[in-house]
Write a protein that holds these residues in place. Sequence first.
Motif, mmCIF file in Angstrom:
data_model
loop_
_atom_site.group_PDB
_atom_site.id
_atom_site.type_symbol
_atom_site.label_atom_id
_atom_site.label_comp_id
_atom_site.label_asym_id
_atom_site.label_seq_id
_atom_site.Cartn_x
_atom_site.Cartn_y
_atom_site.Cartn_z
ATOM 1 N N UNK A 27 0.794 -1.231 0.000
ATOM 2 C CA UNK A 27 0.000 0.000 0.000
ATOM 3 C C UNK A 27 0.822 1.276 0.000
ATOM 4 N N UNK A 28 2.111 1.185 0.330
ATOM 5 C CA UNK A 28 2.961 2.377 0.318
ATOM 6 C C UNK A 28 3.358 2.729 -1.106
ATOM 7 N N UNK A 29 3.753 3.994 -1.297
ATOM 8 C CA UNK A 29 4.047 4.518 -2.621
ATOM 9 C C UNK A 29 5.537 4.703 -2.841
ATOM 10 N N UNK A 30 5.980 4.361 -4.054
ATOM 11 C CA UNK A 30 7.324 4.689 -4.519
ATOM 12 C C UNK A 30 7.317 6.113 -5.080
ATOM 13 N N UNK A 31 6.280 6.454 -5.824
ATOM 14 C CA UNK A 31 6.117 7.810 -6.367
ATOM 15 C C UNK A 31 4.634 8.133 -6.396
ATOM 16 N N UNK A 32 4.326 9.409 -6.169
ATOM 17 C CA UNK A 32 2.935 9.870 -6.203
ATOM 18 C C UNK A 32 2.753 10.927 -7.285
ATOM 19 N N UNK A 33 1.552 10.933 -7.826
ATOM 20 C CA UNK A 33 1.159 11.937 -8.818
ATOM 21 C C UNK A 33 1.504 13.331 -8.305
ATOM 22 N N UNK A 70 12.833 -3.228 -13.681
ATOM 23 C CA UNK A 70 13.079 -1.832 -13.323
ATOM 24 C C UNK A 70 11.767 -1.078 -13.343
ATOM 25 N N UNK A 71 11.662 -0.045 -12.504
ATOM 26 C CA UNK A 71 10.444 0.755 -12.418
ATOM 27 C C UNK A 71 10.827 2.209 -12.190
ATOM 28 N N UNK A 72 10.129 3.082 -12.876
ATOM 29 C CA UNK A 72 10.245 4.522 -12.653
ATOM 30 C C UNK A 72 9.011 5.184 -13.239
ATOM 31 N N UNK A 73 8.774 6.416 -12.901
ATOM 32 C CA UNK A 73 7.772 7.230 -13.597
ATOM 33 C C UNK A 73 8.524 7.821 -14.782
ATOM 34 N N UNK A 86 1.024 7.161 -10.260
ATOM 35 C CA UNK A 86 1.382 6.690 -8.927
ATOM 36 C C UNK A 86 1.995 5.311 -9.083
ATOM 37 N N UNK A 87 3.000 5.023 -8.266
ATOM 38 C CA UNK A 87 3.577 3.686 -8.234
ATOM 39 C C UNK A 87 3.465 3.216 -6.790
ATOM 40 N N UNK A 88 2.732 2.113 -6.622
ATOM 41 C CA UNK A 88 2.355 1.643 -5.291
ATOM 42 C C UNK A 88 2.725 0.170 -5.126
ATOM 43 N N UNK A 89 3.117 -0.203 -3.907
ATOM 44 C CA UNK A 89 3.429 -1.600 -3.596
ATOM 45 C C UNK A 89 2.135 -2.388 -3.428
ATOM 46 N N UNK A 90 2.032 -3.498 -4.153
ATOM 47 C CA UNK A 90 0.904 -4.419 -3.982
ATOM 48 C C UNK A 90 1.232 -5.409 -2.869
ATOM 49 N N UNK A 91 2.512 -5.743 -2.735
ATOM 50 C CA UNK A 91 3.025 -6.622 -1.690
ATOM 51 C C UNK A 91 4.177 -5.878 -1.028
ATOM 52 N N UNK A 92 4.721 -6.404 0.062
ATOM 53 C CA UNK A 92 5.970 -5.809 0.555
ATOM 54 C C UNK A 92 7.019 -5.860 -0.557
#
Length: 182
Positions: A27-33, A70-73, A86-92
Motif C-alpha cells: 500500500x505504500x508509494x514509490x512515487x505519487x502523482x 526496473x520501475x520509474x515514472x 502513482x507507483x504503489x506496492x501491492x506486496x511488501x
Amino acid sequence: MKSFNLLTEDEINSFLSIAEVFNLERGEYFIREGNICNTVAYVDSGILRSFYTTPEGEEMTYCISFQNSFMTAYSSFITGIPTMENVQAITPVKLLLLQKKDIEQISGNSANWLRFAKIMAENEYLELEKRVFSYQRESARERYRNLLQTRPEFIEQIPLKFLASYLGITPRHLSRLRAEMI
C-alpha cells in the motif's frame, strides 16, 4: 540482475555499491502523482503497480512490475516534469534505488551501461506498444486469455480489482470471464 549479457561483474557491483536499499510495505508509494521522479528502482522482491486516477476518481492500473524488473515514472524521469502516475506496492517490496545523477555518471563512464539503458528504454516502448495494440484489437476475453497464457503470475498474485483495471474491465466482468473459462 538481468543485464542482457552486457554488463561485467564489476559494472554490476558498481551499481550495487551506489544503489540505495528502500523497502515499501503493501500500500505504500514509490512515487505519487504531482511529484518529480529522479529515481529508477530495481525491484529486488515484491510487486508494484503503476496507476493514474481518472477525472471521476477511478484508479486505472496500467503497469504491473515484478521482481527483477526496473520501475520509474518514466516520462517524469526523462523530462523533469511532475508525474501523472502513482507507483504503489501491492506486496511488501524491496527496491534498489539509483538516482538520475548516478545513472548519468555510470552511463557516461561505461558504454555497456549506456547500451543497457538503451535496451531497457526500447523494451519499455515495445511493452507499451503491445498494450496499446491489445486494447485496440482484442476483446476483454482475448486480453484475459493472453494474460493467462503469458503471465500466469499476474492471475495468481494480483488482487482482482487491480487485475480488472489492468485489463480495462470491471471486477464484475472479470469474475464472469473467470467463471466462463473454468
